[in-house]
Design an enzyme around this catalytic site. Structure first.
Site, mmCIF file in Angstrom:
data_model
loop_
_atom_site.group_PDB
_atom_site.id
_atom_site.type_symbol
_atom_site.label_atom_id
_atom_site.label_comp_id
_atom_site.label_asym_id
_atom_site.label_seq_id
_atom_site.Cartn_x
_atom_site.Cartn_y
_atom_site.Cartn_z
ATOM 1 N N PHE A 77 11.136 4.394 -46.480
ATOM 2 C CA PHE A 77 12.548 4.780 -46.402
ATOM 3 C C PHE A 77 12.760 6.280 -46.239
ATOM 4 C CE2 PHE A 77 13.018 0.481 -47.994
ATOM 5 C CZ PHE A 77 13.995 0.023 -47.124
ATOM 6 N N GLU A 78 11.836 7.090 -46.702
ATOM 7 C CA GLU A 78 11.979 8.536 -46.515
ATOM 8 C C GLU A 78 11.607 8.957 -45.102
ATOM 9 O OE1 GLU A 78 13.322 10.847 -48.501
ATOM 10 O OE2 GLU A 78 13.749 9.305 -49.994
#
Length: 148
Positions: free
Chosen positions: A17-18
């Site tokens: 997700f980053e």
């Protein structure tokens, strides 16, 4: 209080997700960022790092979230639940967990009521953000994948 370390599955979720950027960029509010969402005074325009350096920075950056979850959770939880909570705190901050109904349900051992609480944290500026919703859904699924 628990005494977990962040697992490889947890790091994989956070990395997913980053996202990984090996060249520094300015985020939406102009903060210089590199690696897996790393910020700090040493990050500047033109800066580049390797993937190994990005991993090292992420391990350092996630340490505060690990400490927060270990201190805040008083019930018996599984590794997957810990990992979901660390990703949540890494993204939203320790204060969000500490003041949440999510934590209250977890510490009461009411995991069935706790899990859907992840989904309430999908807004920014009063609007549902698809990326946040996807992240909260992934955290909830990880949280539900094992029970203590």
């Amino acid at each position: 209080m628990c005494n977990f370390t962040y697992s490889d599955a947890g790091f994989a979720l956070t990395k997913q997700f980053e996202g990984l950027r090996l060249t520094a960029y300015q985020d939406q509010v102009g903060v210089w960022t590199i690696g897996y969402g790393h910020t700090g005074g040493e990050v500047h325009g033109g800066m580049t790092i390797t993937e190994d350096q990005a991993d090292t920075l992420l391990h350092s950056d996630v340490a505060a979230a690990v400490t927060c979850v270990n201190r805040a959770v008083t019930s018996n939880i599984a590794q997957s639940q810990f990992d979901a909570l660390v990703d949540f705190v890494f993204n939203l901050g320790c204060g969000s967990l500490l003041s949440s109904t999510l934590l209250r349900y977890i510490n009461a051992g009411q995991f069935d009521l706790a899990a859907p609480q992840f989904l309430l944290w999908d807004h920014a500026g009063g609007v549902v953000v698809p990326g946040l919703l996807a992240r909260r859904q992934a955290e909830m699924a990880l949280f539900q994948s094992t029970t203590p």
